[in-house]
Design a protein around this motif. Structure first.
Motif, PDB file in Angstrom:
ATOM      1  N   CYS A   1     -12.232   1.415  14.920  1.00 38.58           N
ATOM      2  CA  CYS A   1     -10.172   1.417  15.628  1.00 38.58           C
ATOM      3  C   CYS A   1     -10.160   2.633  14.537  1.00 38.58           C
ATOM      4  O   CYS A   1      -8.735   3.377  15.217  1.00 38.58           O
ATOM      5  CB  CYS A   1     -10.275  -0.180  16.020  1.00 38.58           C
ATOM      6  SG  CYS A   1      -7.822   0.525  16.387  1.00 38.58           S
ATOM      7  N   TRP A   2      -9.943   1.741  13.753  1.00 35.13           N
ATOM      8  CA  TRP A   2      -9.072   2.475  12.090  1.00 35.13           C
ATOM      9  C   TRP A   2      -9.715   3.535  11.519  1.00 35.13           C
ATOM     10  O   TRP A   2      -8.761   4.527  12.049  1.00 35.13           O
ATOM     11  CB  TRP A   2      -9.127   1.280  11.043  1.00 35.13           C
ATOM     12  CG  TRP A   2      -8.390   1.382  10.054  1.00 35.13           C
ATOM     13  CD1 TRP A   2      -8.113   3.082   8.938  1.00 35.13           C
ATOM     14  CD2 TRP A   2      -6.537   2.275   9.720  1.00 35.13           C
ATOM     15  NE1 TRP A   2      -7.081   3.532   8.053  1.00 35.13           N
ATOM     16  CE2 TRP A   2      -6.282   2.740   8.855  1.00 35.13           C
ATOM     17  CE3 TRP A   2      -5.770   1.204  11.224  1.00 35.13           C
ATOM     18  CZ2 TRP A   2      -4.200   2.816   8.725  1.00 35.13           C
ATOM     19  CZ3 TRP A   2      -4.036   1.426  10.563  1.00 35.13           C
ATOM     20  CH2 TRP A   2      -3.983   2.058   9.292  1.00 35.13           C
ATOM     21  N   MET A   3     -10.396   4.198  12.164  1.00 30.49           N
ATOM     22  CA  MET A   3     -11.366   5.497  10.872  1.00 30.49           C
ATOM     23  C   MET A   3     -10.957   6.542  12.331  1.00 30.49           C
ATOM     24  O   MET A   3     -10.821   7.787  12.127  1.00 30.49           O
ATOM     25  CB  MET A   3     -12.849   5.276  11.128  1.00 30.49           C
ATOM     26  CG  MET A   3     -13.042   4.343   9.726  1.00 30.49           C
ATOM     27  SD  MET A   3     -11.735   5.802   8.399  1.00 30.49           S
ATOM     28  CE  MET A   3     -12.340   7.187   8.044  1.00 30.49           C
ATOM     29  N   PRO A   4     -11.329   6.327  14.091  1.00 24.76           N
ATOM     30  CA  PRO A   4     -11.334   7.079  14.883  1.00 24.76           C
ATOM     31  C   PRO A   4      -9.512   7.556  14.649  1.00 24.76           C
ATOM     32  O   PRO A   4      -9.751   8.625  15.078  1.00 24.76           O
ATOM     33  CB  PRO A   4     -11.214   6.071  16.521  1.00 24.76           C
ATOM     34  CG  PRO A   4     -12.715   5.495  16.066  1.00 24.76           C
ATOM     35  CD  PRO A   4     -11.818   5.091  14.101  1.00 24.76           C
ATOM     36  N   LEU A   5      -8.696   6.846  14.739  1.00 25.56           N
ATOM     37  CA  LEU A   5      -6.855   7.004  14.675  1.00 25.56           C
ATOM     38  C   LEU A   5      -6.787   7.313  13.522  1.00 25.56           C
ATOM     39  O   LEU A   5      -5.829   8.544  13.960  1.00 25.56           O
ATOM     40  CB  LEU A   5      -6.460   5.266  14.756  1.00 25.56           C
ATOM     41  CG  LEU A   5      -6.412   4.636  15.804  1.00 25.56           C
ATOM     42  CD1 LEU A   5      -5.972   3.193  15.671  1.00 25.56           C
ATOM     43  CD2 LEU A   5      -5.690   5.165  17.368  1.00 25.56           C
TER      44      LEU A   5
ATOM     45  N   PHE B   1      -5.027   5.677   3.829  1.00 28.64           N
ATOM     46  CA  PHE B   1      -4.385   4.844   3.801  1.00 28.64           C
ATOM     47  C   PHE B   1      -4.613   3.938   4.357  1.00 28.64           C
ATOM     48  O   PHE B   1      -5.376   4.327   5.166  1.00 28.64           O
ATOM     49  CB  PHE B   1      -2.699   4.364   3.374  1.00 28.64           C
ATOM     50  CG  PHE B   1      -2.415   4.997   4.451  1.00 28.64           C
ATOM     51  CD1 PHE B   1      -2.529   4.170   6.033  1.00 28.64           C
ATOM     52  CD2 PHE B   1      -2.216   6.371   5.140  1.00 28.64           C
ATOM     53  CE1 PHE B   1      -1.875   4.444   7.005  1.00 28.64           C
ATOM     54  CE2 PHE B   1      -1.154   6.896   6.705  1.00 28.64           C
ATOM     55  CZ  PHE B   1      -0.887   5.695   7.716  1.00 28.64           C
ATOM     56  N   LYS B   2      -5.321   2.220   3.510  1.00 25.69           N
ATOM     57  CA  LYS B   2      -5.611   1.677   4.648  1.00 25.69           C
ATOM     58  C   LYS B   2      -4.555   0.432   5.512  1.00 25.69           C
ATOM     59  O   LYS B   2      -3.850   0.829   5.650  1.00 25.69           O
ATOM     60  CB  LYS B   2      -6.415   0.406   3.900  1.00 25.69           C
ATOM     61  CG  LYS B   2      -7.171   1.330   2.979  1.00 25.69           C
ATOM     62  CD  LYS B   2      -8.153   0.312   1.769  1.00 25.69           C
ATOM     63  CE  LYS B   2      -8.686   0.775   0.837  1.00 25.69           C
ATOM     64  NZ  LYS B   2      -9.363  -0.910  -0.413  1.00 25.69           N
ATOM     65  N   PRO B   3      -5.246  -0.183   6.051  1.00 22.31           N
ATOM     66  CA  PRO B   3      -4.713  -1.097   7.081  1.00 22.31           C
ATOM     67  C   PRO B   3      -2.811  -1.861   6.512  1.00 22.31           C
ATOM     68  O   PRO B   3      -2.442  -1.966   6.915  1.00 22.31           O
ATOM     69  CB  PRO B   3      -4.986  -1.997   8.141  1.00 22.31           C
ATOM     70  CG  PRO B   3      -6.609  -1.149   8.432  1.00 22.31           C
ATOM     71  CD  PRO B   3      -6.649  -0.701   6.864  1.00 22.31           C
ATOM     72  N   HIS B   4      -3.369  -2.489   5.537  1.00 24.53           N
ATOM     73  CA  HIS B   4      -3.002  -3.082   4.714  1.00 24.53           C
ATOM     74  C   HIS B   4      -1.445  -2.433   4.396  1.00 24.53           C
ATOM     75  O   HIS B   4      -0.720  -3.538   4.009  1.00 24.53           O
ATOM     76  CB  HIS B   4      -3.553  -3.834   3.315  1.00 24.53           C
ATOM     77  CG  HIS B   4      -2.480  -4.494   2.949  1.00 24.53           C
ATOM     78  ND1 HIS B   4      -2.852  -5.776   3.277  1.00 24.53           N
ATOM     79  CD2 HIS B   4      -1.954  -4.419   1.263  1.00 24.53           C
ATOM     80  CE1 HIS B   4      -1.767  -6.933   2.701  1.00 24.53           C
ATOM     81  NE2 HIS B   4      -1.494  -5.720   1.486  1.00 24.53           N
ATOM     82  N   VAL B   5      -1.576  -1.267   3.630  1.00 26.28           N
ATOM     83  CA  VAL B   5      -0.172  -0.009   3.686  1.00 26.28           C
ATOM     84  C   VAL B   5       0.738   0.059   4.553  1.00 26.28           C
ATOM     85  O   VAL B   5       2.139  -0.480   4.522  1.00 26.28           O
ATOM     86  CB  VAL B   5      -0.393   1.088   3.651  1.00 26.28           C
ATOM     87  CG1 VAL B   5       0.514   1.913   3.371  1.00 26.28           C
ATOM     88  CG2 VAL B   5      -1.177   1.151   2.727  1.00 26.28           C
ATOM     89  N   LEU B   6       0.280  -1.187   5.657  1.00 26.82           N
ATOM     90  CA  LEU B   6       1.265  -0.742   7.706  1.00 26.82           C
ATOM     91  C   LEU B   6       2.225  -2.322   7.184  1.00 26.82           C
ATOM     92  O   LEU B   6       2.859  -2.270   7.238  1.00 26.82           O
ATOM     93  CB  LEU B   6       0.749  -0.821   9.023  1.00 26.82           C
ATOM     94  CG  LEU B   6      -0.148  -0.176   8.788  1.00 26.82           C
ATOM     95  CD1 LEU B   6      -0.738   0.282  10.445  1.00 26.82           C
ATOM     96  CD2 LEU B   6       0.841   1.959   8.591  1.00 26.82           C
TER      97      LEU B   6
END
Length: 408
Positions: free
Chosen positions: A318-322, A345-350
């Protein structure tokens, strides 16, 4: 460090001199203690009792054995639901990787002193270990020695006085950079145009506008998201352990919280539920390492339609394709010189983005409210992390005006 010596007191009026025996012993924190006795045998007996205050009267317990005793006790608390499995694994990793084969691990508690531990922590950093690693080791040693003191195996905590250089700068207070608004808009757009737009839009918006940790989003039960057409609320009461995939409670009581979400995020969750369909209960392991029946997750395993969606699978599928679709992936060489994709950036940055968006509002929410929404254990943690984002233009103007009046 321990000795018994003869003490000659001042002569009495009759000219006789009383002789006593002084037993001296340095505690684990380096503080010297002493006591006088009439007989040498009494002094030696007292010295033996305080310097060997260990299990069964033995003076042979080592730091490794102390750590093992604490970890065994901790696992009992995990089974009782009072502690988390991940924390026990962390202690075990510190013991196996850094303590057991080092001379500090073979040091007897009766010989353990603060300078020994401080030298070990300095060695960790000087040999290439990170500051954060040294802090973790220190925290483990403090916990183990505190456990030993409660059991009567130590008379003081020799690790408490030790410090790691730069220890005042906690990890949460380290500066972070926020993505630009264009980057965030590109990520939201990529989610709406992905191969699974309903799911991806829901998860991105929950992270970006709800400020949840990724472990909290992946561990959220479906019935914990109460949404309507005008908004909703996310009840954070579980988190997915990244390593073991167990469903654990939040790390602290403050982590259990209700997070409000706006209309667009609520509609995204509703759309995802319609696309996904109902989710049933499933057997899974909880934080006590016990298998039990769990309610379905908001974001179940995409391959099976039930169970949990693991962190690594989420990043890969999910994250890398997005991030690729949003143009937010860089190609960087790895240790072997081969280029590999790395997200900007990583998901935690959100999570940081969510707080920055809350604080961009007028009026700004108060610090205590932000602490409640992000689930920080203390207000200090919130201020250390986000204090620089608060503004008070009236106060700033008053300071500037007052400073000029001091000269005129």
């Amino acid at each position: 460090m321990a000795n018994v010596r003869k003490i000659k007191n001042r002569p009495r009026q009759d000219g006789s001199v009383k002789v006593s025996w002084r037993a001296t012993w340095a505690g684990p924190d380096g503080v010297r203690q002493s006591k006088n006795f009439d007989l040498k045998g009494e002094a030696k007996a007292w010295l033996d009792s305080v310097s060997a205050g260990l299990v069964g009267g033995s003076s042979t317990m080592t730091v490794t054995q102390l750590a093992e005793a604490h970890i065994a006790n901790f696992h009992g608390l995990v089974r009782a639901g009072a502690r988390r499995t991940g924390t026990a694994d962390g202690y075990q990793s510190i013991l196996d990787t850094h303590i057991r084969d080092h001379k500090i691990g073979r040091t007897r508690l009766s010989n353990l002193r603060s300078p020994d531990i401080q030298g070990f922590l300095d060695e960790v950093v000087q040999s290439g270990g990170s500051i954060n690693l040294a802090r973790q080791i220190r925290r483990s040693l403090v916990t183990w020695c505190r456990f030993g003191a409660r059991r009567g195996w130590l008379l003081a905590n020799p690790a408490q006085a030790c410090a790691v250089e730069g220890d005042g700068e906690k990890a949460d207070s380290e500066p972070f950079s926020l993505p630009s608004k264009d980057q965030l808009a590109a990520l939201v757009k990529a989610a709406t145009e992905s191969t699974n737009p309903e799911r991806d839009s829901a998860v991105v918006r929950i992270l970006m506008f709800g400020g949840l940790r990724i472990s909290e989003a992946l561990g959220m039960a479906d019935d914990a998201a109460a949404v309507r057409t005008t908004g909703g609320k996310l009840r954070v009461k579980e988190r997915l352990d990244r390593t073991h995939r167990t469903l654990d409670p939040p790390k602290t009581k403050k982590g259990q919280r209700d997070v409000p979400i706006g209309q667009t995020t609520a509609l995204a969750v509703r759309a995802w539920r319609l696309k996904r369909g109902p989710v049933g209960h499933f057997q899974h392991v909880d934080g006590r390492r016990e298998r039990r029946l769990m309610p379905g997750r908001l974001f179940p395993n995409p391959k099976t339609g039930e169970g949990v969606w693991g962190y690594e699978d989420f990043i890969r599928d999910c994250w890398m394709p997005l991030m690729r679709a949003a143009g937010l992936v860089m190609m960087l060489p790895d240790s072997k010189g081969k280029n590999r994709p790395v997200a900007e950036f990583k998901p935690h940055v959100l999570r940081h983005v969510a707080v920055s968006l809350w604080l961009a509002q007028t009026p700004q929410p108060k610090p205590k409210k932000v602490q409640e929404l992000v689930g920080h254990a203390t207000l200090k943690m919130t201020m250390d992390t986000y204090g620089h984002l608060w503004r008070d233009e009236e106060e700033d103007d008053a300071i500037a005006q007052a400073s000029e009046r001091l000269i005129n």
